[in-house]
Design a protein around this motif. Structure first.
Motif, PDB file in Angstrom:
ATOM      1  N   MET A   1       0.880  -1.177   0.093  1.00 41.96           N
ATOM      2  CA  MET A   1      -0.038  -0.005  -0.126  1.00 41.96           C
ATOM      3  C   MET A   1       1.010   1.107   0.034  1.00 41.96           C
ATOM      4  N   SER A   2       1.817   1.311   0.672  1.00 42.23           N
ATOM      5  CA  SER A   2       2.635   2.553   0.731  1.00 42.23           C
ATOM      6  C   SER A   2       3.335   2.847  -0.475  1.00 42.23           C
ATOM      7  N   SER A   3       3.931   1.648  -1.084  1.00 44.61           N
ATOM      8  CA  SER A   3       4.777   1.877  -2.344  1.00 44.61           C
ATOM      9  C   SER A   3       3.678   2.341  -3.400  1.00 44.61           C
ATOM     10  N   PHE A   4       2.540   1.689  -3.499  1.00 47.86           N
ATOM     11  CA  PHE A   4       1.515   2.176  -4.311  1.00 47.86           C
ATOM     12  C   PHE A   4       1.187   3.565  -4.324  1.00 47.86           C
ATOM     13  N   GLU A   5       1.135   3.942  -2.785  1.00 50.53           N
ATOM     14  CA  GLU A   5       0.854   5.526  -2.789  1.00 50.53           C
ATOM     15  C   GLU A   5       1.946   6.531  -3.211  1.00 50.53           C
ATOM     16  N   GLU A   6       3.164   5.761  -2.921  1.00 55.76           N
ATOM     17  CA  GLU A   6       4.477   6.689  -3.178  1.00 55.76           C
ATOM     18  C   GLU A   6       4.521   6.589  -4.774  1.00 55.76           C
ATOM     19  N   HIS A   7       4.217   5.590  -5.408  1.00 56.31           N
ATOM     20  CA  HIS A   7       4.122   5.623  -6.671  1.00 56.31           C
ATOM     21  C   HIS A   7       3.339   6.707  -7.510  1.00 56.31           C
ATOM     22  N   LYS A   8       1.935   6.781  -6.785  1.00 56.79           N
ATOM     23  CA  LYS A   8       1.033   7.795  -7.392  1.00 56.79           C
ATOM     24  C   LYS A   8       1.607   9.035  -6.915  1.00 56.79           C
ATOM     25  N   ALA A   9       2.112   9.388  -6.040  1.00 51.05           N
ATOM     26  CA  ALA A   9       2.375  10.635  -5.767  1.00 51.05           C
ATOM     27  C   ALA A   9       3.786  11.109  -6.631  1.00 51.05           C
ATOM     28  N   ALA A  10       4.615  10.015  -6.900  1.00 47.25           N
ATOM     29  CA  ALA A  10       5.662  10.323  -7.753  1.00 47.25           C
ATOM     30  C   ALA A  10       5.264  10.579  -9.211  1.00 47.25           C
ATOM     31  N   ALA A  11       4.240   9.818  -9.948  1.00 46.27           N
ATOM     32  CA  ALA A  11       3.593  10.267 -11.234  1.00 46.27           C
ATOM     33  C   ALA A  11       2.912  11.496 -11.032  1.00 46.27           C
ATOM     34  N   GLY A  12       2.190  11.855  -9.904  1.00 47.62           N
ATOM     35  CA  GLY A  12       1.687  13.286 -10.051  1.00 47.62           C
ATOM     36  C   GLY A  12       2.681  14.377  -9.912  1.00 47.62           C
ATOM     37  N   GLY A  13       3.980  14.117  -9.334  1.00 43.23           N
ATOM     38  CA  GLY A  13       5.149  15.011  -9.183  1.00 43.23           C
ATOM     39  C   GLY A  13       5.605  15.327 -10.737  1.00 43.23           C
ATOM     40  N   LEU A  14       5.737  14.081 -11.294  1.00 45.00           N
ATOM     41  CA  LEU A  14       6.443  14.097 -12.672  1.00 45.00           C
ATOM     42  C   LEU A  14       5.473  14.754 -13.407  1.00 45.00           C
ATOM     43  N   GLN A  15       4.070  14.589 -13.351  1.00 45.17           N
ATOM     44  CA  GLN A  15       2.993  15.286 -14.372  1.00 45.17           C
ATOM     45  C   GLN A  15       3.003  16.750 -14.012  1.00 45.17           C
ATOM     46  N   GLY A  16       3.314  17.250 -13.084  1.00 43.66           N
ATOM     47  CA  GLY A  16       3.412  18.676 -12.398  1.00 43.66           C
ATOM     48  C   GLY A  16       4.434  19.375 -13.139  1.00 43.66           C
ATOM     49  N   LYS A  17       5.629  18.541 -13.225  1.00 38.30           N
ATOM     50  CA  LYS A  17       7.015  19.223 -13.570  1.00 38.30           C
ATOM     51  C   LYS A  17       6.725  19.185 -14.920  1.00 38.30           C
ATOM     52  N   ILE A  18       6.392  18.101 -15.927  1.00 41.44           N
ATOM     53  CA  ILE A  18       6.126  18.350 -17.371  1.00 41.44           C
ATOM     54  C   ILE A  18       5.167  19.436 -17.651  1.00 41.44           C
ATOM     55  N   GLN A  19       4.224  19.787 -16.904  1.00 40.01           N
ATOM     56  CA  GLN A  19       3.192  20.702 -17.252  1.00 40.01           C
ATOM     57  C   GLN A  19       3.860  22.155 -17.035  1.00 40.01           C
ATOM     58  N   GLN A  20       4.724  22.054 -15.959  1.00 41.18           N
ATOM     59  CA  GLN A  20       5.517  23.406 -15.704  1.00 41.18           C
ATOM     60  C   GLN A  20       6.184  24.054 -16.892  1.00 41.18           C
ATOM     61  N   LEU A  21       6.793  22.609 -17.285  1.00 42.26           N
ATOM     62  CA  LEU A  21       8.006  23.087 -18.386  1.00 42.26           C
ATOM     63  C   LEU A  21       7.258  23.133 -19.719  1.00 42.26           C
ATOM     64  N   GLY A  22       5.979  23.097 -19.753  1.00 42.68           N
ATOM     65  CA  GLY A  22       5.249  23.375 -21.054  1.00 42.68           C
ATOM     66  C   GLY A  22       4.768  22.095 -21.800  1.00 42.68           C
ATOM     67  N   GLY A  23       5.174  21.028 -21.206  1.00 35.83           N
ATOM     68  CA  GLY A  23       4.735  19.770 -21.729  1.00 35.83           C
ATOM     69  C   GLY A  23       3.399  19.444 -21.653  1.00 35.83           C
TER      70      GLY A  23
END
Length: 147
Positions: free
Chosen positions: A41-63
């Motif tokens: 469960m912890s790993s599942f949640e951490e991977h969800k958070a990681a995906a969200g973090g990467l999505q946010g950075k990609i969008q910040q950079l115009g992607g």
């Protein structure tokens, strides 16, 4: 200008990890010890958070960020389905291989001199340490299952 394709690939890896951990949770929810379930469960949640973090950075950079794990995710789900049929040890091995691949991909990304500092910091401070922690825990769980 930095090509966001490699970061998009990292995002797809994280989305695949979310899917794979969800499959493991669904399969082993009733069959695992409490510590194993907590780890999944912890790993599942951490991977969800990681995906969200990467999505946010990609969008910040115009992607534009992807919402699915792509071909790799499809392949990983097929492998995990087979592993789930074979049992806990096989499933844990598939999870470990995924975490190992993720660790290697993050280490490779850090070698890119054009990697934006925002993404580099995210990888160095959160994503790579989480991958390494997951890998250590999976190795311990596999040692216990194989003992």
């Amino acid at each position: 200008m930095y090509n966001l394709q490699s970061t998009t690939s990292l995002l797809q890896n994280e989305l695949s990890a979310v899917e794979i951990y969800q499959m493991a949770l669904n399969k082993f929810r009733k069959e695992t010890a409490l510590g194993e379930l907590d780890f999944l469960m912890s790993s599942f949640e951490e991977h969800k958070a990681a995906a969200g973090g990467l999505q946010g950075k990609i969008q910040q950079l115009g992607g534009s960020s992807v919402q699915d794990s792509g071909a790799w995710g499809t392949w990983a789900k097929i492998i995990m389905t087979g592993a789930n049929l074979l049992g806990k040890q096989a499933a844990l091995k598939v999870l470990r291989e995924g975490e190992l691949t993720g660790t290697e991909d993050y280490e490779k990304a850090l070698q890119d001199h054009e990697l934006p500092s925002e993404i580099r910091a995210l990888i160095e401070t959160k994503l790579l340490p989480a991958q390494q922690r997951h890998l250590r825990t999976l190795n311990s769980l596999l040692d216990a299952v194989m003992a």
